[in-house]
Design an enzyme around this catalytic site. Structure first.
Site, PDB file in Angstrom:
ATOM      1  N   GLY A   1       0.814  -1.221   0.000  1.00  0.00           N
ATOM      2  CA  GLY A   1       0.000   0.000   0.000  1.00  0.00           C
ATOM      3  C   GLY A   1       0.844   1.266   0.000  1.00  0.00           C
ATOM      4  O   GLY A   1       1.960   1.295   0.539  1.00  0.00           O
TER       5      GLY A   1
ATOM      6  N   CYS B   1       1.719   2.349   3.450  1.00  0.00           N
ATOM      7  CA  CYS B   1       2.205   1.298   4.358  1.00  0.00           C
ATOM      8  C   CYS B   1       3.685   1.447   4.672  1.00  0.00           C
ATOM      9  O   CYS B   1       4.477   1.726   3.775  1.00  0.00           O
ATOM     10  CB  CYS B   1       2.069  -0.078   3.714  1.00  0.00           C
ATOM     11  SG  CYS B   1       0.431  -0.483   3.232  1.00  0.00           S
TER      12      CYS B   1
ATOM     13  N   TYR C   1      -5.152  11.545   3.333  1.00  0.00           N
ATOM     14  CA  TYR C   1      -5.158  10.087   3.202  1.00  0.00           C
ATOM     15  C   TYR C   1      -4.189   9.535   4.233  1.00  0.00           C
ATOM     16  O   TYR C   1      -3.080  10.067   4.384  1.00  0.00           O
ATOM     17  CB  TYR C   1      -4.713   9.700   1.784  1.00  0.00           C
ATOM     18  CG  TYR C   1      -4.696   8.199   1.526  1.00  0.00           C
ATOM     19  CD1 TYR C   1      -5.741   7.374   1.957  1.00  0.00           C
ATOM     20  CD2 TYR C   1      -3.643   7.589   0.839  1.00  0.00           C
ATOM     21  CE1 TYR C   1      -5.736   6.011   1.701  1.00  0.00           C
ATOM     22  CE2 TYR C   1      -3.637   6.227   0.573  1.00  0.00           C
ATOM     23  CZ  TYR C   1      -4.678   5.448   1.007  1.00  0.00           C
ATOM     24  OH  TYR C   1      -4.680   4.097   0.764  1.00  0.00           O
ATOM     25  N   ARG C   2      -4.614   8.504   4.967  1.00  0.00           N
ATOM     26  CA  ARG C   2      -3.699   7.944   5.960  1.00  0.00           C
ATOM     27  C   ARG C   2      -3.845   6.432   6.057  1.00  0.00           C
ATOM     28  O   ARG C   2      -4.913   5.869   5.780  1.00  0.00           O
ATOM     29  CB  ARG C   2      -3.955   8.566   7.338  1.00  0.00           C
ATOM     30  CG  ARG C   2      -5.298   8.201   7.946  1.00  0.00           C
ATOM     31  CD  ARG C   2      -5.477   8.902   9.286  1.00  0.00           C
ATOM     32  NE  ARG C   2      -6.726   8.540   9.941  1.00  0.00           N
ATOM     33  CZ  ARG C   2      -7.203   9.166  11.001  1.00  0.00           C
ATOM     34  NH1 ARG C   2      -6.552  10.187  11.517  1.00  0.00           N
ATOM     35  NH2 ARG C   2      -8.322   8.755  11.565  1.00  0.00           N
ATOM     36  N   GLY C   3      -2.772   5.775   6.440  1.00  0.00           N
ATOM     37  CA  GLY C   3      -2.798   4.335   6.671  1.00  0.00           C
ATOM     38  C   GLY C   3      -3.610   4.020   7.915  1.00  0.00           C
ATOM     39  O   GLY C   3      -3.667   4.845   8.828  1.00  0.00           O
TER      40      GLY C   3
ATOM     41  N   ARG D   1      -5.457  -3.663  14.266  1.00  0.00           N
ATOM     42  CA  ARG D   1      -4.931  -4.140  12.982  1.00  0.00           C
ATOM     43  C   ARG D   1      -3.406  -4.077  12.983  1.00  0.00           C
ATOM     44  O   ARG D   1      -2.740  -4.972  12.524  1.00  0.00           O
ATOM     45  CB  ARG D   1      -5.505  -3.325  11.816  1.00  0.00           C
ATOM     46  CG  ARG D   1      -5.070  -3.902  10.469  1.00  0.00           C
ATOM     47  CD  ARG D   1      -5.725  -3.212   9.281  1.00  0.00           C
ATOM     48  NE  ARG D   1      -4.901  -3.439   8.098  1.00  0.00           N
ATOM     49  CZ  ARG D   1      -5.230  -4.190   7.059  1.00  0.00           C
ATOM     50  NH1 ARG D   1      -6.388  -4.798   7.016  1.00  0.00           N
ATOM     51  NH2 ARG D   1      -4.414  -4.360   6.056  1.00  0.00           N
TER      52      ARG D   1
ATOM     53  N   SER E   1       9.525   3.614 -19.749  1.00  0.00           N
ATOM     54  CA  SER E   1       8.062   3.446 -19.737  1.00  0.00           C
ATOM     55  C   SER E   1       7.348   4.749 -19.387  1.00  0.00           C
ATOM     56  O   SER E   1       6.286   5.044 -19.915  1.00  0.00           O
ATOM     57  CB  SER E   1       7.653   2.377 -18.723  1.00  0.00           C
ATOM     58  OG  SER E   1       8.292   1.167 -19.001  1.00  0.00           O
TER      59      SER E   1
HETATM   60  P1  XMP Z   1      -3.111   1.829  -1.739  1.00  0.00           P
HETATM   61  O1  XMP Z   1      -1.744   1.587  -2.350  1.00  0.00           O
HETATM   62  O2  XMP Z   1      -4.213   1.613  -2.706  1.00  0.00           O
HETATM   63  O3  XMP Z   1      -3.254   0.708  -0.602  1.00  0.00           O
HETATM   64  O4  XMP Z   1      -3.168   3.166  -1.084  1.00  0.00           O
HETATM   65  C1  XMP Z   1      -4.371   0.536   0.205  1.00  0.00           C
HETATM   66  C2  XMP Z   1      -4.207  -0.683   1.099  1.00  0.00           C
HETATM   67  O5  XMP Z   1      -3.135  -0.508   2.034  1.00  0.00           O
HETATM   68  C3  XMP Z   1      -3.370  -1.313   3.201  1.00  0.00           C
HETATM   69  N1  XMP Z   1      -3.182  -0.467   4.375  1.00  0.00           N
HETATM   70  C4  XMP Z   1      -2.091  -0.471   5.142  1.00  0.00           C
HETATM   71  N2  XMP Z   1      -0.985  -1.268   5.130  1.00  0.00           N
HETATM   72  N3  XMP Z   1      -0.104  -0.071   6.970  1.00  0.00           N
HETATM   73  C5  XMP Z   1      -0.004  -1.074   6.056  1.00  0.00           C
HETATM   74  O6  XMP Z   1       0.987  -1.800   6.088  1.00  0.00           O
HETATM   75  C6  XMP Z   1      -1.184   0.767   7.051  1.00  0.00           C
HETATM   76  O7  XMP Z   1      -1.248   1.669   7.870  1.00  0.00           O
HETATM   77  C7  XMP Z   1      -2.230   0.537   6.097  1.00  0.00           C
HETATM   78  N4  XMP Z   1      -3.433   1.112   5.916  1.00  0.00           N
HETATM   79  C8  XMP Z   1      -3.995   0.476   4.851  1.00  0.00           C
HETATM   80  C9  XMP Z   1      -4.764  -1.856   3.082  1.00  0.00           C
HETATM   81  O8  XMP Z   1      -4.649  -3.196   2.704  1.00  0.00           O
HETATM   82  C10 XMP Z   1      -5.386  -0.982   2.001  1.00  0.00           C
HETATM   83  O9  XMP Z   1      -6.441  -1.605   1.334  1.00  0.00           O
END
Ligand code: XMP
Length: 485
Positions: free
Chosen positions: A300, A303, A383-385, A399, A466
Site C-alpha cells: 500500500g 504502508c 489520506y492515511r494508513g 490491525r 516506460s
Molecule cells: P493503496 O496503495 O491503494 O493501498 O493506497 C491501500 C491498502 O493498504 C493497506 N493499508 C495499510 N498497510 N499499513 C499497512 O501496512 C497501514 O497503515 C495501512 N493502511 C492500509 C490496506 O490493505 C489498504 O487496502
C-alpha cells in the site's frame, strides 16, 4: 542452515518489475468484458473495490462504487452502531421496494398530509385503514382540492392500481408506465400494504445499468470487521450487509484462524479474509470455507510494514502464488494495495487476481471522507494508513502494532493525495485503461487475461523508458498524475 535461506531464495515481482507482452488480438478494447468474480457468490461488472480505510470508504463512497459496478468496503474505525447506520444508508439509497412506507389514514386532516409531504419530500401517500390499502393521495390531489374538503377520505383516489409482493422490477416498470402513475403500492393476499415501488427509483436505477445490486434491487455494500469481532459481523449481517471483510494485517495467525472458523459458523453472507501473501495462508483459510481472499502485505502507498517489520511479498508474486492455489479451489482473490495507475490493475489481473482493491486512488475523490486542503496552490485530500498514528489513536489499534496500553508501533503514514474529482471519473479512466490493456493482450474477458497473458521482466532503464521522459510535462491527463509536480 543459515546459508540455505539464501541459496533457495525466491525472486518476487511487483508492478514496476514487469510489463505485459502484447499478443495478437481478435477483439477491440471497447468490446471486452471486464466483469469478474469478487467472491464465490458475488460477481461485479467492474471488479474494483474501495478500501476499508477511514479516509476512503464510508456511505457516500460505497454508494458511488456500487452504482458504477464495483463495491465499497466500509471501514471499521468506528462503533458497530455507527457502521450499521452507514450500511443502512447505502441499502436505503436506491431500494426499489420501499418497506417502511409512510402512510396516512382516511381521517387524517389535509394540513397534516401537506406537512408530511413537505417534511419528508414525498409526492404521494398510500392510505390505509387498519393495515389494508384503501386509497392513495398525491400532492396534486391536495393542490386541486376544494376548500371544504377536510380529510384524506374527501379527496383520495380509492381505485388504486396495486400489485402483489412477488412482482418483478420489469413488471412493475411496465405497470407504472402503462398507467402513467408514479407510485405502485404492493399488497399481500389479504390486501394489506407491504411495500411501495416508485417511478423515481426506477428512473434512478436505469441511470446506473452496471450497478451492483442485491436481489431486491438495493445497492450492495460490504463492511470490515476486526478478526475477533464476531458480534459486529452478526449485527452487520442482520442489517443486510452483503459481504463481510475480516480485516487484519496478518490473517495467517492461529488465533485469527480459530476466530474465522467461529465467524464462518455464525455468518451466512460472503466472508472475505485477509490480508495474506502466501499459498500456505490461502490453504489454511480456504480450509475454513471462506468465500474470498484479500492479498497484500505491505504494498500500500501509505504502508510502512515492510520497512518497520521487514516483512512482505512483492505484490504480483503474492497474488500469483495465492491465486495458483485458490483458483483450483474456486475461491477468488482480491489484489489489495500498491495500485497507482490503470496499468497496475491490468498486471494484477494478469498475475491471477479476480478483483482489485484501491485506497490512494479513491482517497482523492469527492466521495471520500478525508479533508480537503490546498498545498502550493493545488487541491489535495487527506489520506492515511490504518496503521498510522492518527488512525490508531482514533481506534484502529488491533490491525497494527499495539504493544502496550498506550504504546504503538505505527505501520503507516499520514499525508495527502491529489484531488481527483468524482469517483465515477476515476473509475472511467481505470476501466478504460484496463480495457486498453486487454486489447493489447488479446483478452476478450478477465479470465482470458488471467490465463493467457505473459509478463516480461524489465530493468530500471525499462521503467525509465516506460514513463514520459525527456520532456517537462506541462499538462497532466487525469490518468497520469505526477505527485512531484
Ligand atoms: P493503496 O496503495 O491503494 O493501498 O493506497 C491501500 C491498502 O493498504 C493497506 N493499508 C495499510 N498497510 N499499513 C499497512 O501496512 C497501514 O497503515 C495501512 N493502511 C492500509 C490496506 O490493505 C489498504 O487496502
Amino acid at each position: 542452515m543459515f546459508e540455505d535461506k539464501f541459496q533457495k531464495v525466491k525472486e518476487g515481482f511487483t508492478f514496476d518489475d514487469v510489463l505485459l507482452i502484447p499478443f495478437k488480438a481478435f477483439v477491440e478494447p471497447r468490446d471486452v468484458d471486464v466483469s469478474s468474480r469478487l467472491t464465490r457468490n458475488i460477481r461485479l461488472r467492474v471488479p474494483i473495490l474501495s478500501s476499508p480505510m477511514d479516509t476512503v470508504t464510508e456511505a457516500e463512497m460505497a454508494i458511488a462504487m456500487a452504482r458504477y459496478g464495483g463495491m465499497g468496503v466500509i471501514h471499521r474505525n468506528m462503533s458497530t452502531n455507527e457502521q450499521i447506520l452507514l450500511v443502512r444508508q447505502v441499502k436505503r439509497e436506491e431500494s426499489i421496494i420501499i418497506r417502511d412506507v409512510h402512510t396516512v389514514d382516511p381521517d387524517t386532516p389535509l394540513d397534516v398530509v401537506r406537512s408530511i409531504m413537505k417534511n419528508k419530500h414525498i409526492g404521494g401517500l398510500p392510505v390505509v385503514s387498519g393495515e389494508k390499502l384503501v386509497g392513495i393521495v398525491t400532492k396534486r390531489d391536495i393542490e386541486f382540492a376544494d376548500k371544504h374538503k377536510k380529510t384524506v377520505s374527501d379527496i383520495m383516489v380509492s381505485k388504486v392500481i396495486s400489485a402483489g409482493d412477488d412482482i418483478t422490477i420489469e413488471q412493475a416498470t411496465e405497470i407504472l408506465f402503462k398507467n402513467r402513475i408514479e407510485k405502485l403500492p404492493l399488497v399481500d393476499k389479504k390486501g394489506r400494504l407491504v411495500g411501495l415501488i416508485t417511478a423515481k427509483d426506477i428512473f434512478t436505477r436505469e441511470k446506473f445499468p452496471d450497478a451492483t445490486r442485491d436481489e431486491e434491487g438495493k445497492l450492495m455494500v460490504s463492511a470490515a470487521v476486526g478478526p475477533f469481532d464476531i458480534d459486529r459481523a452478526i449485527n452487520l449481517e442482520k442489517e443486510g450487509v452483503d459481504m463481510i471483510v475480516v480485516d487484519t494485517a496478518h490473517a495467517h495467525n492461529q488465533n485469527v484462524l480459530e476466530s474465522v472458523k467461529k465467524m464462518r459458523k455464525n455468518i451466512g453472507v460472503d466472508l472475505v479474509v485477509g490480508n495474506i501473501a502466501t499459498r500456505s495462508a490461502a490453504e489454511d483459510l480456504i480450509a475454513l470455507d471462506v468465500d474470498g481472499l484479500r492479498v497484500g502485505i505491505g504494498p500500500g502507498s501509505i504502508c510502512t510494514t515492510r520497512i518497520i517489520a521487514g516483512i512482505g511479498v512483492p505484490q504480483l508474486t503474492a497474488v500469483s502464488e495465492v491465486a495458483e492455489y485458490a483458483d483450483g479451489q474456486g475461491v477468488p482473490v482480491i489484489s489489495d494495495g500498491g495500485i497507482r495507475y490503470s496499468g497496475d490493475i491490468v498486471k494484477a489481473f494478469a498475475a491471477g487476481a479476480n478483483s482489485v482493491m484501491l485506497g490512494s486512488l479513491f482517497a482523492g475523490t469527492d466521495e471520500s471522507p478525508g479533508a480537503e486542503m490546498i498545498i502550493n496552490g493545488r487541491k489535495y485530500k487527506s489520506y492515511r494508513g490504518m496503521g498510522s498514528i492518527g488512525a490508531i489513536q482514533k481506534g484502529a489499534s488491533d490491525r497494527y502494532g499495539k504493544l502496550g496500553q498506550n504504546k504503538f508501533v505505527a505501520e503507516g503514514v499520514e499525508g495527502a493525495v491529489p484531488y481527483r474529482g468524482k469517483v465515477h471519473e476515476v473509475l472511467f479512466q481505470l476501466v478504460g485503461g484496463l480495457k486498453s490493456g486487454m486489447g493489447y493482450s488479446g483478452a476478450k474477458d478477465i479470465e482470458e487475461l488471467r490465463k493467457n497473458s505473459r509478463f516480461i521482466r524489465i530493468t530500471t532503464n525499462g521503467l525509465k523508458e516506460s514513463h514520459p521522459h525527456d520532456i517537462r510535462v506541462l499538462t497532466e491527463p487525469p490518468n497520469y498524475q505526477n505527485y512531484e509536480l
